[in-house]
Design an enzyme around this catalytic site. Structure first.
Site, PDB file in Angstrom:
ATOM      1  N   TYR A 222      40.433 -10.024  14.303  1.00 36.85           N
ATOM      2  CA  TYR A 222      41.630 -10.847  14.504  1.00 36.85           C
ATOM      3  C   TYR A 222      41.704 -11.417  15.922  1.00 36.85           C
ATOM      4  CZ  TYR A 222      43.295  -8.892  10.086  1.00 36.85           C
ATOM      5  OH  TYR A 222      43.413  -8.523   8.769  1.00 36.85           O
TER       6      TYR A 222
ATOM      7  N   LYS B  64      32.224   0.458   8.034  1.00 38.45           N
ATOM      8  CA  LYS B  64      31.250  -0.196   7.140  1.00 38.45           C
ATOM      9  C   LYS B  64      29.902  -0.094   7.851  1.00 38.45           C
ATOM     10  CE  LYS B  64      30.120  -2.665   3.518  1.00 38.45           C
ATOM     11  NZ  LYS B  64      29.970  -2.019   2.209  1.00 38.45           N
TER      12      LYS B  64
ATOM     13  N   ASP C 212      34.520   0.317   1.377  1.00 34.94           N
ATOM     14  CA  ASP C 212      34.558  -0.035  -0.053  1.00 34.94           C
ATOM     15  C   ASP C 212      34.819   1.202  -0.896  1.00 34.94           C
ATOM     16  OD1 ASP C 212      32.130   0.669   1.078  1.00 34.94           O
ATOM     17  OD2 ASP C 212      30.896  -0.510  -0.281  1.00 34.94           O
TER      18      ASP C 212
ATOM     19  N   ASP D 181      44.461  -3.220   7.775  1.00 33.27           N
ATOM     20  CA  ASP D 181      45.403  -4.179   7.204  1.00 33.27           C
ATOM     21  C   ASP D 181      45.325  -4.110   5.671  1.00 33.27           C
ATOM     22  OD1 ASP D 181      47.168  -6.234   6.976  1.00 33.27           O
ATOM     23  OD2 ASP D 181      45.860  -7.784   7.806  1.00 33.27           O
TER      24      ASP D 181
END
Ligand code: NAD
Length: 380
Positions: free
Chosen positions: A148, A198, A230, A254
């Site tokens: 972000y 990840k 995931d 988020d």
């Protein structure tokens, strides 16, 4: 917090249902203030515009006056920002840009989002009761780094060859400081931490995991596991009760926190605290400005009221007041009072509006605090 102190708060109602839920939280705040005064603790507050309301009033989503007031305050309680009327503005001019800038300016890098089933709302979860019984997760999301904020961030080219780039970047120090917040939280809870990344694909995630493992050495009493984002998205639906504290970076947090909102079945009751090392904390319900129901007195203010409880705990150092506010929320739910979003139309339930919900929680809080005083005890 001790006797003789005055603490200044800033309320940022924002847009849509923001002003309605903040007004309801203010009703509860008034009750808290009256009782704290008897303990020699003074609370005062002022409201300032942010988001779309600030664009209309001052031409930008985070006016200097709002920022300075927030920076000088002990804590900030925010409603929500945004709405379709500002959707066509450039990204840096939109209401959401005001909120992102405020988080950055206050250096509130750790976002704490508790997700638990409130008593009486078990049936609101879309999951089978056995899957959510005992669910009590604290999600700690890194808030001021990652994709972000990373540079470069740009668009180029013309149709049909347009390109866009965002950059996910993390410095070791950014990971370390939020990891400490999560480990300390785990220590105060069940002593279990799940770090989400990840690592199989992203460089930032490989660094994330290395730093979390480093920090873990300072907390031998906290058990740590790592999950890929995931697989975590699936586990939060399959076995959400198996988690205690969940630590993750900005964008994964988020997404996972909204998933948790779905799992507990009621976005309107979810609260959050955003904290830095020093300076004011920023407290806000997890939901947005809900333009579809704004101005109708149907929004659920419990997320804002529970954010006020987090403010009492983390910024005012009044954990007993925090527990009392949480207790008052549980009491009104026990009485069968519901806003429309959490009503199940069962016998004994009564649907009430935003304003009345605020008043009922304030009444329950007053009764609780009054009965404590009758016992002649000092509770704050
Ligand atoms: P939203 O959270 O505003 O609404 C999603 C759905 O949940 C809507 O149906 C809404 O009616 C309902 N809802 C939300 N809060 C509720 C409450 N307290 N009581 C009852 N029902 C509630 O999300 P959205 O519709 O995706 O976004 C609307 C606007 O809010 C957008 O402009 C978005 O950018 C903004 N937004 C702001 C924040 C924030 O200020 N922190 C967060 C998310 C979205």
């Amino acid at each position: 917090m001790s006797e003789g102190e005055t603490h200044q708060l800033v309320l940022l109602p924002g847009d849509g249902i923001g002003p309605e839920v903040i007004k309801a939280a203010e009703t509860v705040l008034c009750t808290a203030r009256d009782y704290l005064r008897r303990e020699g603790i003074e609370l005062s507050w002022e409201a300032r515009p942010i988001g779309g309301a600030a664009i209309e009033a001052a031409g930008k989503p985070l006016p200097d006056e709002t920022l300075f007031a927030a920076q000088a305050a002990k804590a900030v309680l925010l409603g929500a920002v945004g709405g379709p009327q500002w959707d066509r503005l450039a990204p840096h001019e939109r209401p959401e840009a005001g909120l992102v800038s405020l988080r950055r300016a206050l250096s509130v890098y750790a976002n704490l989002r508790p997700a638990a089933l409130l008593p009486g709302l078990e049936g609101r979860s879309p999951l089978r009761p056995g899957h959510v019984q005992g669910l009590d997760v604290l999600l700690v999301r890194e808030l001021t780094g990652g994709v972000y904020f990373g540079e470069p961030r740009a668009r180029s080219g013309e149709r049909p060859d347009r390109r866009a780039v965002d950059t996910m970047a993390y410095a070791e120090g950014e990971i370390r400081r939020v990891a400490h917040v999560a480990f300390r939280s785990a220590r105060r809870r069940q002593g279990r931490l799940t770090s989400v990344d990840k690592r199989n694909v992203l460089e930032t995630s490989r660094l994330w995991r290395e730093v979390v493992e480093d920090v873990a050495k300072e907390y031998p009493d906290v058990s740590v596991e790592h999950q890929l984002v995931d697989s975590m998205a699936m586990l939060l639906v399959l076995r959400p009760q198996m988690f205690d504290v969940v630590l993750t970076e900005n964008m994964f947090g988020d997404i996972l926190s909204d998933e948790l909102g779905g799992v507990v079945g009621s976005l309107g009751v979810m609260a959050s605290a955003s904290l830095g090392d020093e300076g004011p904390g920023l407290y806000e319900p997890v939901h947005g400005s809900a333009p579809d129901i704004a101005g109708k007195d149907v929004a659920n203010p419990l997320g804002a009221i529970l954010s006020l409880a987090m403010l009492a705990e983390h910024s005012l150092d009044l954990p007993l007041l925090a527990r009392a506010i949480e207790g008052a929320v549980k009491e009104v739910l026990r009485q069968g009072l519901r806003t429309r979003d959490i009503a199940e139309k069962r016998q004994g339930e009564q649907v009430i509006g935003t304003r009345e919900m605020g008043e009922r929680v304030a009444d329950a809080l007053a009764q609780d605090l009054h009965s404590r005083q009758a016992l002649n005890a000092t509770y704050f």
